[in-house]
Scaffold this active site. Structure first.
Site, short mmCIF file in Angstrom:
data_model
loop_
_atom_site.label_atom_id
_atom_site.label_comp_id
_atom_site.label_asym_id
_atom_site.label_seq_id
_atom_site.Cartn_x
_atom_site.Cartn_y
_atom_site.Cartn_z
N LYS A 268 0.82 -1.21 0.00
CA LYS A 268 0.00 0.00 0.00
C LYS A 268 0.85 1.25 0.00
CE LYS A 268 -3.76 -2.22 2.53
NZ LYS A 268 -3.37 -2.91 3.75
N ASP B 272 -6.75 0.67 0.88
CA ASP B 272 -6.60 0.70 2.33
C ASP B 272 -7.95 0.49 2.98
OD1 ASP B 272 -8.03 3.01 2.12
OD2 ASP B 272 -6.26 4.27 2.06
#
Length: 215
Positions: free
Chosen positions: A120, A138
């Site tokens: 991420k 996320d």
DNA sequence: AACTCGGGGCA
DNA sequence: TGCCCAGAGTT
């Protein structure tokens, strides 16, 4: 959600926020990288509060190495998870100095090889600092994608794939930022602001319940 | 897949 | 008090 609905969904996000800017500190790719590493399981508000004074003193990897782990901890203690994060940021800064001439590599694999940098974080850095059309799923985006029906999926990778398939090219660059802010301020985890939400007529959750989610 | 790290914000 | 927060690394 039909392709037309998805298009309309993004059109409204873009209208709501025509000039998206990351809320994390982006003086340069390095400060952004540090900001995103610090943001893991923390709020961007707490990260900004801590990094504002830090980045006045330190905005290159060499300066971070010179600062040292102990003094870095004093700046970021209020963020939480600060022992691991401080250690990773110092180690990561050493690598940038030694292997990358103090620059942040614009490469996903190289970024993910850095300590404290996972999938991420790498995707967000590529998007914000290097204008790559990446979308990192996320907690906010996972929730928004599933709740609204924009891109349903059981796990992160499934949602990521769904978003890649469904997001029109012209919205790809800013999609991550728009979805994050939409999730943070409107499609919130606890009390979603459906009554002032400009997407409620397209939302799967609203369709299912028949009434806007609130309370 | 299931921990662990973690202080702050908010209801 | 309990839950959540722009997750990653280890077992």
């Amino acid at each position: 959600m039909t392709p037309d609905s998805v298009e309309e969904f993004y059109r409204r996000l873009a209208k709501d926020n025509p000039n998206p800017r990351s809320e994390l500190v982006f003086k340069n790719p390095y400060t952004l990288l540090v900001s995103v590493v610090l943001s893991a399981q923390a709020t961007d508000v707490s990260v900004n509060k801590a990094t504002e004074p830090l980045f006045k003193i330190v905005d290159t990897p060499q300066q971070m190495v010179d600062l040292g782990e102990d003094r870095l901890k004093d700046y970021i203690r209020s963020i939480g998870l600060y022992n691991n994060k401080a250690k990773n940021i110092i180690a990561l800064s050493h690598i940038l100095v030694e292997k990358y001439q103090g620059q942040v590599p614009a490469d996903q694999k190289a970024l993910e090889a850095l300590p404290g940098v996972g999938r991420k974080t790498a995707l967000v850095v590529l998007n914000v600092a290097f204008n790559r059309p990446t979308i990192a799923v996320d907690t906010h985006i996972f929730r928004v994608a599933n709740r609204t029906g924009l891109a349903p999926g059981k796990d992160v990778r499934a949602v990521e794939k769904a978003l890649e398939d469904v997001t029109p090219e012209k919205y790809r660059l800013h999609a991550h930022h728009w979805l994050i802010l939409f999730g943070r301020y409107i499609c919130k985890a606890r009390k979603p602001e459906c009554l002032r939400c400009f997407e409620s007529d397209l939302c799967a959750a609203v369709k299912e319940t028949g009434i806007p989610l609130q309370s």
